[in-house]
Motif scaffolding. Structure first.
Motif, PDB file in Angstrom:
ATOM      1  N   ARG A  94     -48.613  21.178 -12.005  1.00 34.96           N
ATOM      2  CA  ARG A  94     -48.184  20.041 -12.813  1.00 34.96           C
ATOM      3  C   ARG A  94     -46.868  20.318 -13.552  1.00 34.96           C
ATOM      4  N   ASP A  95     -46.309  21.499 -13.324  1.00 31.34           N
ATOM      5  CA  ASP A  95     -45.020  21.807 -13.928  1.00 31.34           C
ATOM      6  C   ASP A  95     -43.965  20.877 -13.331  1.00 31.34           C
ATOM      7  N   LYS A  96     -43.222  20.185 -14.172  1.00 32.20           N
ATOM      8  CA  LYS A  96     -42.264  19.205 -13.682  1.00 32.20           C
ATOM      9  C   LYS A  96     -40.917  19.801 -13.312  1.00 32.20           C
ATOM     10  N   GLY A  97     -40.809  21.131 -13.286  1.00 34.00           N
ATOM     11  CA  GLY A  97     -39.552  21.739 -12.886  1.00 34.00           C
ATOM     12  C   GLY A  97     -39.284  21.520 -11.408  1.00 34.00           C
ATOM     13  N   LEU A  98     -38.004  21.352 -11.057  1.00 34.06           N
ATOM     14  CA  LEU A  98     -37.639  21.181  -9.654  1.00 34.06           C
ATOM     15  C   LEU A  98     -37.463  22.515  -8.934  1.00 34.06           C
ATOM     16  N   SER A  99     -37.322  23.608  -9.688  1.00 33.61           N
ATOM     17  CA  SER A  99     -37.058  24.911  -9.077  1.00 33.61           C
ATOM     18  C   SER A  99     -38.122  25.267  -8.047  1.00 33.61           C
ATOM     19  N   GLY A 100     -37.652  25.771  -6.919  1.00 39.66           N
ATOM     20  CA  GLY A 100     -38.548  26.129  -5.827  1.00 39.66           C
ATOM     21  C   GLY A 100     -38.160  25.394  -4.565  1.00 39.66           C
ATOM     22  N   SER A 101     -38.959  25.558  -3.529  1.00 38.19           N
ATOM     23  CA  SER A 101     -38.694  24.908  -2.243  1.00 38.19           C
ATOM     24  C   SER A 101     -39.743  23.846  -1.965  1.00 38.19           C
ATOM     25  N   TRP A 102     -39.291  22.753  -1.363  1.00 41.03           N
ATOM     26  CA  TRP A 102     -40.144  21.591  -1.111  1.00 41.03           C
ATOM     27  C   TRP A 102     -40.010  21.166   0.334  1.00 41.03           C
ATOM     28  N   ARG A 103     -41.157  21.013   1.000  1.00 41.15           N
ATOM     29  CA  ARG A 103     -41.169  20.620   2.411  1.00 41.15           C
ATOM     30  C   ARG A 103     -41.553  19.158   2.544  1.00 41.15           C
ATOM     31  N   LEU A 104     -40.808  18.465   3.372  1.00 42.56           N
ATOM     32  CA  LEU A 104     -41.073  17.044   3.580  1.00 42.56           C
ATOM     33  C   LEU A 104     -42.469  16.825   4.144  1.00 42.56           C
ATOM     34  N   SER A 105     -43.195  15.915   3.527  1.00 40.02           N
ATOM     35  CA  SER A 105     -44.530  15.595   4.026  1.00 40.02           C
ATOM     36  C   SER A 105     -44.621  14.172   4.552  1.00 40.02           C
ATOM     37  N   GLU A 106     -43.745  13.286   4.014  1.00 37.46           N
ATOM     38  CA  GLU A 106     -43.855  11.897   4.442  1.00 37.46           C
ATOM     39  C   GLU A 106     -42.584  11.123   4.105  1.00 37.46           C
ATOM     40  N   VAL A 107     -42.199  10.223   5.013  1.00 36.92           N
ATOM     41  CA  VAL A 107     -41.081   9.311   4.786  1.00 36.92           C
ATOM     42  C   VAL A 107     -41.646   7.905   4.782  1.00 36.92           C
ATOM     43  N   SER A 108     -41.360   7.151   3.732  1.00 35.39           N
ATOM     44  CA  SER A 108     -41.811   5.767   3.662  1.00 35.39           C
ATOM     45  C   SER A 108     -40.609   4.841   3.765  1.00 35.39           C
ATOM     46  N   GLU A 109     -40.689   3.916   4.698  1.00 33.31           N
ATOM     47  CA  GLU A 109     -39.622   2.945   4.892  1.00 33.31           C
ATOM     48  C   GLU A 109     -40.224   1.544   4.861  1.00 33.31           C
ATOM     49  N   PHE A 110     -39.771   0.728   3.926  1.00 39.26           N
ATOM     50  CA  PHE A 110     -40.284  -0.631   3.832  1.00 39.26           C
ATOM     51  C   PHE A 110     -39.498  -1.531   4.783  1.00 39.26           C
ATOM     52  N   SER A 111     -40.209  -2.107   5.699  1.00 37.76           N
ATOM     53  CA  SER A 111     -39.581  -2.976   6.692  1.00 37.76           C
ATOM     54  C   SER A 111     -39.259  -4.343   6.078  1.00 37.76           C
ATOM     55  N   PRO A 112     -38.194  -4.996   6.538  1.00 33.85           N
ATOM     56  CA  PRO A 112     -37.901  -6.347   6.048  1.00 33.85           C
ATOM     57  C   PRO A 112     -38.955  -7.360   6.487  1.00 33.85           C
ATOM     58  N   ASP A 113     -39.798  -6.970   7.452  1.00 38.78           N
ATOM     59  CA  ASP A 113     -40.871  -7.861   7.877  1.00 38.78           C
ATOM     60  C   ASP A 113     -41.965  -7.889   6.812  1.00 38.78           C
ATOM     61  N   THR A 114     -42.720  -8.965   6.750  1.00 37.04           N
ATOM     62  CA  THR A 114     -43.804  -9.079   5.780  1.00 37.04           C
ATOM     63  C   THR A 114     -45.127  -9.296   6.497  1.00 37.04           C
ATOM     64  N   ASP A 115     -46.187  -8.935   5.787  1.00 36.92           N
ATOM     65  CA  ASP A 115     -47.508  -9.146   6.376  1.00 36.92           C
ATOM     66  C   ASP A 115     -47.969 -10.573   6.091  1.00 36.92           C
ATOM     67  N   GLU A 116     -49.226 -10.870   6.378  1.00 36.79           N
ATOM     68  CA  GLU A 116     -49.743 -12.229   6.239  1.00 36.79           C
ATOM     69  C   GLU A 116     -49.723 -12.725   4.797  1.00 36.79           C
ATOM     70  N   GLU A 117     -49.774 -11.780   3.822  1.00 33.43           N
ATOM     71  CA  GLU A 117     -49.796 -12.181   2.421  1.00 33.43           C
ATOM     72  C   GLU A 117     -48.394 -12.172   1.803  1.00 33.43           C
ATOM     73  N   GLY A 118     -47.388 -11.889   2.636  1.00 26.82           N
ATOM     74  CA  GLY A 118     -46.020 -11.942   2.142  1.00 26.82           C
ATOM     75  C   GLY A 118     -45.494 -10.639   1.569  1.00 26.82           C
ATOM     76  N   PHE A 119     -46.264  -9.532   1.703  1.00 26.28           N
ATOM     77  CA  PHE A 119     -45.807  -8.249   1.185  1.00 26.28           C
ATOM     78  C   PHE A 119     -44.967  -7.517   2.243  1.00 26.28           C
ATOM     79  N   LEU A 120     -43.989  -6.725   1.772  1.00 28.05           N
ATOM     80  CA  LEU A 120     -43.181  -5.927   2.690  1.00 28.05           C
ATOM     81  C   LEU A 120     -44.062  -4.915   3.404  1.00 28.05           C
ATOM     82  N   THR A 121     -43.760  -4.684   4.663  1.00 24.40           N
ATOM     83  CA  THR A 121     -44.530  -3.731   5.457  1.00 24.40           C
ATOM     84  C   THR A 121     -44.068  -2.309   5.158  1.00 24.40           C
ATOM     85  N   ASP A 122     -45.011  -1.407   4.879  1.00 22.59           N
ATOM     86  CA  ASP A 122     -44.699  -0.014   4.580  1.00 22.59           C
ATOM     87  C   ASP A 122     -44.950   0.826   5.832  1.00 22.59           C
ATOM     88  N   LYS A 123     -43.875   1.386   6.378  1.00 19.55           N
ATOM     89  CA  LYS A 123     -43.996   2.211   7.577  1.00 19.55           C
ATOM     90  C   LYS A 123     -43.823   3.673   7.189  1.00 19.55           C
TER      91      LYS A 123
END
Length: 299
Positions: free
Chosen positions: A46-75
């Protein structure tokens, strides 16, 4: 063990082998490491320091397309994005991809806005940062580059007191910088020495952090790691990522030949300790010192 659990275990082992990850096994509960100073590192997730190495676990890209309820699609994309970010107390950071590409820059964290300013090649970008804890109880950070794109990263390695000895510190990755022209034997040897030092620091930090595994996912090269032994990969098996850091394949093979000749002609006189991480660090340090003496005699 059930058939399903056995298959799952075999899959995990295959993945570790593919990405160059070696488990320390029974050694992980004891610290038979090097005589290192200042090893009392705060590893609180829970230490909020940035020091150290971080490996990518996930990329989230919100598509301009929307679902049936009008929300942006999260890919969410995870397969083709392999990235390691390392932050250091001197406001420097490095960015390394598993394909071998490398960049370094400067960073400044702004507490008032909860954002970090990243500068690479005179270009500065402000990125929002959110801290959390991952499911495995490791620290997790999310970089929000825009409302549409964010990166989630999990702690790969805690910061160490002597941060200039971190394998991903910029000075320990000069071997990754491709030269503009063919290099002399002395220049090739200097590049090889920096690469060897980088690998030695991977083992040294594993001792400091008391890691139960050691990974070469972001450090592919010609060094072959054995339990209490160092070897070299065959010329036909040299990773493309390592060849590409040289001006030409010929220069890369020249570095390979220098390392192979040293291993063939020199004998390590140290004693095994039954801790392969400690032993391999000592062997690499010995090789580094020997080749450094050789470079001093090279024109």
């Amino acid at each position: 063990m059930t058939t399903v659990r056995l298959i799952f275990l075999l899959v995990i082992i295959a993945m570790m082998n593919r990405y160059g990850i070696i488990y320390r096994g029974a050694e992980k509960k004891r610290n038979a490491g090097l005589d290192l100073e200042n090893s009392d590192i705060d590893t609180s997730p829970r230490d909020k320091g940035l020091s150290g190495s971080w490996r990518l676990s996930e990329v989230s890209e919100f598509s301009p397309d929307t679902d049936e309820e009008g929300f942006l699609t999260d890919k969410k994309v995870t397969d083709k994005h392999q990235l390691l970010l390392s932050f250091f107390p001197d406001s420097s950071f490095t960015r390394i991809k598993s394909d071998g590409s490398f960049e370094s820059g400067r960073w400044v964290y702004d507490d008032s806005t909860g954002s970090v300013f990243l500068t690479i090649k005179r270009k500065t970008e402000e990125v929002n940062v959110f801290f959390d804890v991952a499911a495995n109880d490791r620290r997790q950070i999310t970089f929000e580059f825009s409302p549409q794109v964010s990166l989630s990263m999990v702690e790969f390695g805690t910061g160490i007191p002597r941060f200039r000895e971190d394998p991903f510190y910029a000075a320990n990755n000069r071997w990754r910088t491709k030269p503009a022209q063919s290099e002399s034997e002395k220049q090739i040897l200097a590049r090889l020495l920096n690469y060897i030092a980088h690998n030695a620091y991977i083992l040294k930090t594993a001792q400091i952090r008391k890691q139960d595994y050691v990974s070469w996912e972001f450090s592919k090269g010609i060094i072959k790691i054995y339990r209490s032994g160092i070897g070299i990969v065959r010329p036909e098996n040299i990773p493309a990522e390592w060849i590409d850091v040289f001006y030409s394949k010929e220069n890369a093979l020249q570095a390979h030949a220098i390392f192979e000749k040293y291993l063939r002609e020199k004998t390590y006189k140290g004693k095994a300790t039954k801790d392969w991480v400690r032993d391999d660090y000592a062997i690499l340090s010995s090789i580094h010192n020997g080749l450094k003496q050789q470079m001093a005699k090279t024109r």
